[in-house]
Design a protein around this motif. Structure first.
Motif, PDB file in Angstrom:
ATOM      1  N   VAL A 204      14.667 -65.261 -60.143  1.00  0.00           N
ATOM      2  CA  VAL A 204      15.867 -66.199 -59.819  1.00  0.00           C
ATOM      3  C   VAL A 204      16.381 -65.970 -58.650  1.00  0.00           C
ATOM      4  CG1 VAL A 204      18.205 -66.805 -60.664  1.00  0.00           C
ATOM      5  CG2 VAL A 204      16.491 -66.229 -62.294  1.00  0.00           C
ATOM      6  N   PHE A 205      16.581 -66.914 -57.836  1.00  0.00           N
ATOM      7  CA  PHE A 205      17.029 -66.888 -56.533  1.00  0.00           C
ATOM      8  C   PHE A 205      18.547 -67.530 -56.258  1.00  0.00           C
ATOM      9  CE2 PHE A 205      12.766 -65.955 -55.665  1.00  0.00           C
ATOM     10  CZ  PHE A 205      12.449 -65.165 -54.629  1.00  0.00           C
ATOM     11  N   ARG A 206      19.167 -67.205 -55.260  1.00  0.00           N
ATOM     12  CA  ARG A 206      20.102 -67.982 -54.835  1.00  0.00           C
ATOM     13  C   ARG A 206      19.725 -68.790 -53.859  1.00  0.00           C
ATOM     14  NH1 ARG A 206      23.135 -65.383 -51.312  1.00  0.00           N
ATOM     15  NH2 ARG A 206      24.677 -67.056 -50.910  1.00  0.00           N
ATOM     16  N   ALA A 207      19.974 -70.031 -54.044  1.00  0.00           N
ATOM     17  CA  ALA A 207      19.168 -71.160 -53.039  1.00  0.00           C
ATOM     18  C   ALA A 207      18.957 -71.083 -51.606  1.00  0.00           C
ATOM     19  CB  ALA A 207      19.487 -72.532 -53.383  1.00  0.00           C
ATOM     20  N   GLU A 208      20.262 -70.561 -50.949  1.00  0.00           N
ATOM     21  CA  GLU A 208      20.338 -70.364 -49.728  1.00  0.00           C
ATOM     22  C   GLU A 208      19.760 -69.258 -49.276  1.00  0.00           C
ATOM     23  OE1 GLU A 208      21.445 -72.863 -47.538  1.00  0.00           O
ATOM     24  OE2 GLU A 208      21.752 -73.772 -49.298  1.00  0.00           O
ATOM     25  N   SER A 209      19.639 -68.303 -49.951  1.00  0.00           N
ATOM     26  CA  SER A 209      18.853 -66.782 -49.838  1.00  0.00           C
ATOM     27  C   SER A 209      17.214 -67.456 -49.857  1.00  0.00           C
ATOM     28  CB  SER A 209      19.413 -65.780 -50.684  1.00  0.00           C
ATOM     29  OG  SER A 209      20.755 -65.556 -50.763  1.00  0.00           O
ATOM     30  N   LEU A 210      16.793 -68.061 -50.816  1.00  0.00           N
ATOM     31  CA  LEU A 210      15.354 -68.384 -50.826  1.00  0.00           C
ATOM     32  C   LEU A 210      15.036 -69.190 -49.359  1.00  0.00           C
ATOM     33  CD1 LEU A 210      12.873 -68.558 -52.475  1.00  0.00           C
ATOM     34  CD2 LEU A 210      13.566 -70.716 -53.241  1.00  0.00           C
ATOM     35  N   TYR A 211      15.842 -70.177 -49.197  1.00  0.00           N
ATOM     36  CA  TYR A 211      15.564 -70.780 -47.814  1.00  0.00           C
ATOM     37  C   TYR A 211      15.284 -69.957 -46.831  1.00  0.00           C
ATOM     38  CZ  TYR A 211      17.302 -74.695 -50.798  1.00  0.00           C
ATOM     39  OH  TYR A 211      17.512 -75.447 -52.090  1.00  0.00           O
ATOM     40  N   GLU A 212      16.375 -69.137 -46.567  1.00  0.00           N
ATOM     41  CA  GLU A 212      16.461 -68.027 -45.256  1.00  0.00           C
ATOM     42  C   GLU A 212      15.117 -67.107 -45.517  1.00  0.00           C
ATOM     43  OE1 GLU A 212      18.311 -63.753 -44.217  1.00  0.00           O
ATOM     44  OE2 GLU A 212      19.449 -65.430 -45.610  1.00  0.00           O
ATOM     45  N   LEU A 213      14.910 -66.609 -46.654  1.00  0.00           N
ATOM     46  CA  LEU A 213      13.544 -65.596 -46.790  1.00  0.00           C
ATOM     47  C   LEU A 213      12.501 -66.460 -46.383  1.00  0.00           C
ATOM     48  CD1 LEU A 213      14.867 -63.662 -50.037  1.00  0.00           C
ATOM     49  CD2 LEU A 213      14.859 -62.899 -47.780  1.00  0.00           C
ATOM     50  N   LEU A 214      12.255 -67.574 -47.254  1.00  0.00           N
ATOM     51  CA  LEU A 214      11.056 -68.103 -46.592  1.00  0.00           C
ATOM     52  C   LEU A 214      10.666 -68.640 -45.445  1.00  0.00           C
ATOM     53  CD1 LEU A 214      10.800 -70.464 -50.104  1.00  0.00           C
ATOM     54  CD2 LEU A 214       9.548 -68.402 -49.585  1.00  0.00           C
ATOM     55  N   GLU A 215      11.754 -69.110 -44.702  1.00  0.00           N
ATOM     56  CA  GLU A 215      11.682 -69.303 -43.418  1.00  0.00           C
ATOM     57  C   GLU A 215      11.052 -68.091 -42.613  1.00  0.00           C
ATOM     58  OE1 GLU A 215      11.932 -72.451 -41.896  1.00  0.00           O
ATOM     59  OE2 GLU A 215      12.831 -73.617 -43.377  1.00  0.00           O
ATOM     60  N   ARG A 216      11.710 -66.985 -42.693  1.00  0.00           N
ATOM     61  CA  ARG A 216      11.514 -65.751 -42.065  1.00  0.00           C
ATOM     62  C   ARG A 216      10.084 -65.441 -42.266  1.00  0.00           C
ATOM     63  NH1 ARG A 216      15.191 -60.802 -43.545  1.00  0.00           N
ATOM     64  NH2 ARG A 216      16.676 -62.613 -42.878  1.00  0.00           N
ATOM     65  N   ASP A 217       9.765 -65.480 -43.578  1.00  0.00           N
ATOM     66  CA  ASP A 217       8.342 -64.940 -44.080  1.00  0.00           C
ATOM     67  C   ASP A 217       7.355 -65.919 -43.274  1.00  0.00           C
ATOM     68  OD1 ASP A 217       6.259 -63.655 -45.868  1.00  0.00           O
ATOM     69  OD2 ASP A 217       6.035 -65.583 -46.203  1.00  0.00           O
ATOM     70  N   SER A 218       7.670 -67.407 -43.187  1.00  0.00           N
ATOM     71  CA  SER A 218       6.609 -68.226 -42.839  1.00  0.00           C
ATOM     72  C   SER A 218       6.267 -67.783 -41.338  1.00  0.00           C
ATOM     73  CB  SER A 218       7.064 -69.698 -42.819  1.00  0.00           C
ATOM     74  OG  SER A 218       8.097 -69.929 -42.324  1.00  0.00           O
ATOM     75  N   ALA A 219       7.395 -67.666 -40.419  1.00  0.00           N
ATOM     76  CA  ALA A 219       6.985 -66.998 -39.152  1.00  0.00           C
ATOM     77  C   ALA A 219       6.520 -65.886 -38.762  1.00  0.00           C
ATOM     78  CB  ALA A 219       8.408 -67.147 -38.355  1.00  0.00           C
ATOM     79  N   ASP A 220       6.036 -64.985 -39.949  1.00  0.00           N
ATOM     80  CA  ASP A 220       5.663 -63.493 -40.077  1.00  0.00           C
ATOM     81  C   ASP A 220       3.920 -63.671 -39.940  1.00  0.00           C
ATOM     82  OD1 ASP A 220       4.819 -60.839 -39.770  1.00  0.00           O
ATOM     83  OD2 ASP A 220       5.972 -60.549 -41.839  1.00  0.00           O
ATOM     84  N   PRO A 221       3.361 -63.478 -38.924  1.00  0.00           N
ATOM     85  CA  PRO A 221       1.803 -63.680 -38.759  1.00  0.00           C
ATOM     86  C   PRO A 221       1.053 -62.540 -39.738  1.00  0.00           C
ATOM     87  CG  PRO A 221       2.601 -62.748 -36.903  1.00  0.00           C
ATOM     88  CD  PRO A 221       3.689 -63.205 -37.450  1.00  0.00           C
ATOM     89  N   ASP A 222       1.731 -61.545 -40.050  1.00  0.00           N
ATOM     90  CA  ASP A 222       1.351 -60.327 -40.570  1.00  0.00           C
ATOM     91  C   ASP A 222       1.298 -60.573 -42.214  1.00  0.00           C
ATOM     92  OD1 ASP A 222       0.167 -59.124 -38.477  1.00  0.00           O
ATOM     93  OD2 ASP A 222       2.621 -58.451 -37.818  1.00  0.00           O
ATOM     94  N   SER A 223       2.138 -61.438 -42.682  1.00  0.00           N
ATOM     95  CA  SER A 223       2.488 -61.542 -44.045  1.00  0.00           C
ATOM     96  C   SER A 223       1.423 -62.310 -44.964  1.00  0.00           C
ATOM     97  CB  SER A 223       3.817 -62.423 -44.326  1.00  0.00           C
ATOM     98  OG  SER A 223       4.134 -62.621 -45.711  1.00  0.00           O
ATOM     99  N   SER A 224       1.004 -61.884 -46.209  1.00  0.00           N
ATOM    100  CA  SER A 224       0.350 -62.655 -46.926  1.00  0.00           C
ATOM    101  C   SER A 224       1.313 -63.766 -47.775  1.00  0.00           C
ATOM    102  CB  SER A 224      -0.291 -61.802 -47.918  1.00  0.00           C
ATOM    103  OG  SER A 224       0.731 -61.093 -48.773  1.00  0.00           O
ATOM    104  N   HIS A 225       2.436 -64.035 -47.394  1.00  0.00           N
ATOM    105  CA  HIS A 225       3.338 -64.927 -48.098  1.00  0.00           C
ATOM    106  C   HIS A 225       3.112 -64.878 -49.528  1.00  0.00           C
ATOM    107  CE1 HIS A 225       3.352 -66.226 -43.800  1.00  0.00           C
ATOM    108  NE2 HIS A 225       1.781 -66.516 -43.802  1.00  0.00           N
ATOM    109  N   ASP A 226       3.435 -63.691 -49.946  1.00  0.00           N
ATOM    110  CA  ASP A 226       3.507 -63.378 -51.590  1.00  0.00           C
ATOM    111  C   ASP A 226       4.880 -62.792 -51.613  1.00  0.00           C
ATOM    112  OD1 ASP A 226       1.707 -63.393 -54.142  1.00  0.00           O
ATOM    113  OD2 ASP A 226       2.896 -61.547 -53.939  1.00  0.00           O
TER     114      ASP A 226
END
Length: 409
Positions: A204-226
């Protein structure tokens, strides 16, 4: 806040389910048949409906036609659009160049546009490939009461089994202090050195927090995005993360949550349903499991005569779905999906049969999973000579024979 209409639920259903082998060659894992008339995804969707969470997005990807048809023609009828309810399948948007979904977090990230259009305050993220019964409202209430930014669903497992899971280490208040991915030495829950908390892949996420976290993760080339491997471990100690212990809606003494991701686990979960007192209760009218309606006649059992070879149409300790005809054959401890035909003098023992399987006269099949439209010819044997079966079919180490969709022996 209104904990029904300000929530959007995402059921992640795009995985291949490679460990299920032949059963996922033609369909995604959440679309695999289960318990006769159901599909695996029915349990997550039914939990949502029974919890009052009726705004659902389903990111799909691998071999999605069967799953999409099941959602469109079966599950959608339980939602009332005039009340703002919906279930919608979302194909990959390829927002990351030409790439498909790269992980659980990326599957949500590629569909942020759909989330933002619905403008929820909370987002519930579920896996679409587990078998269990759970009231998600209680988890949402826990999330709100603790002022959490993210809450992770957790099921209690014995310490000796925890190394097979992602483990959540928590303090006395239930705050997550560490994520462990299949650890050799898993952290136990405070006050109980024999029990660990395994991640259920429910968030369960606060929606605004989820958006922020996903935007940051998508820009991380070292992430497996999980979520469990990348996003959530980075939040430990910086944001309020809590673990919610699974409260079972199954009304049994033992909590029931199954990852049926292997052939053996899938087979065992199906065969448990034929027990006198199965661990999973499918017969509770207060918590129905919704699925696509089967427009077929009732099952039929014919022949009970004095033939010297025992020509009796009978099924014992079994589930027999609509449209099945047991015509002079015997079925023992098995699950028959709609439209199966068991012909005279045949034996089906400890088997899981998908739709429209035909067992010929004098054939014998045991400890096997037969996918849709499989035909076993007259006099054939499956499951009695495993070495011979291995030359033609998939056979697990425990001796479960799996015959793929549409096979005609």
């Amino acid at each position: 806040m209104n904990t029904v209409h300000n929530i959007v639920t995402l059921i992640l259903a795009g995985g291949k389910g490679e460990r299920l082998g032949p059963l996922t060659v033609h369909r995604a894992k959440p679309a695999v048949h289960f318990g006769g008339i159901y599909r695996i995804i029915d349990f997550a969707v039914s939990n949502c409906i029974n919890s009052g969470l009726t705004r659902i997005l389903v990111p799909i990807q691998y071999r999605s036609r069967s799953l999409n048809t099941h959602i469109r023609d079966g599950l959608a009828r339980y939602f009332n659009a005039t009340r703002g309810e919906f279930i919608e399948a979302l194909p990959p948007q390829q927002r990351q160049g030409e790439l498909w979904y790269q992980g659980t977090a990326d599957a949500v990230y590629q569909n942020l546009f759909a989330l933002r259009e619905e403008a929820p305050e909370l987002v519930v993220v579920l896996a679409g490939d587990h078998i269990y019964k759970m009231d998600y409202r209680k988890m949402v209430e826990f999330h709100l009461a603790n002022g959490a930014e993210v809450t992770c669903g957790a099921v209690e497992v014995p310490k000796g089994e925890a190394s097979s899971f992602g483990v959540l280490a928590v303090d006395e208040a239930g705050r997550i202090v560490e994520f462990q991915e299949k650890p050799r030495e898993p952290k136990t829950v405070p006050g109980d050195p024999n029990t660990c908390l395994a991640s259920m892949g429910i968030y369960v996420f606060r929606a605004e927090s989820l958006y922020e976290l996903l935007e940051r993760d998508s820009a991380d080339p070292d992430s497996s995005h999980d979520f469990g491997r990348d996003i959530l471990p980075r939040l430990v100690g910086t944001r309020p993360l809590f673990a919610y212990r699974f409260v079972d809606a199954n009304k049994k003494a033992t909590k029931y949550w199954r990852d049926v991701g292997t052939i053996d686990a899938f087979f065992d979960a199906n065969l448990d349903l034929v027990n006198v007192d199965p661990l999973l209760n499918l017969y509770d009218p207060a918590w129905p499991i919704h699925t696509r309606a089967v427009n077929m006649p009732p099952p039929k059992f014919v022949f009970d005569d004095a033939h010297p070879e025992g020509r009796v149409g009978a099924a014992t300790d079994s589930i027999v779905s609509p449209g099945c005809i047991v015509s002079g054959g015997r079925v023992r401890r098995s699950v028959l999906s709609p439209g199966c035909r068991i012909n005279s003098f045949s034996l089906v023992e400890e088997c899981v049969l998908f739709d429209n399987v035909v067992i010929g006269r004098h054939a014998r099949v045991r400890r096997a999973i037969l996918d849709k439209d499989v035909q076993i010819p007259e006099g054939a044997q499956v499951g009695w000579d495993l070495e011979a079966d291995r030359k033609r079919f998939t056979v697990t180490d425990s001796g479960i024979v799996v015959i793929g969709k549409g096979t005609v022996l």
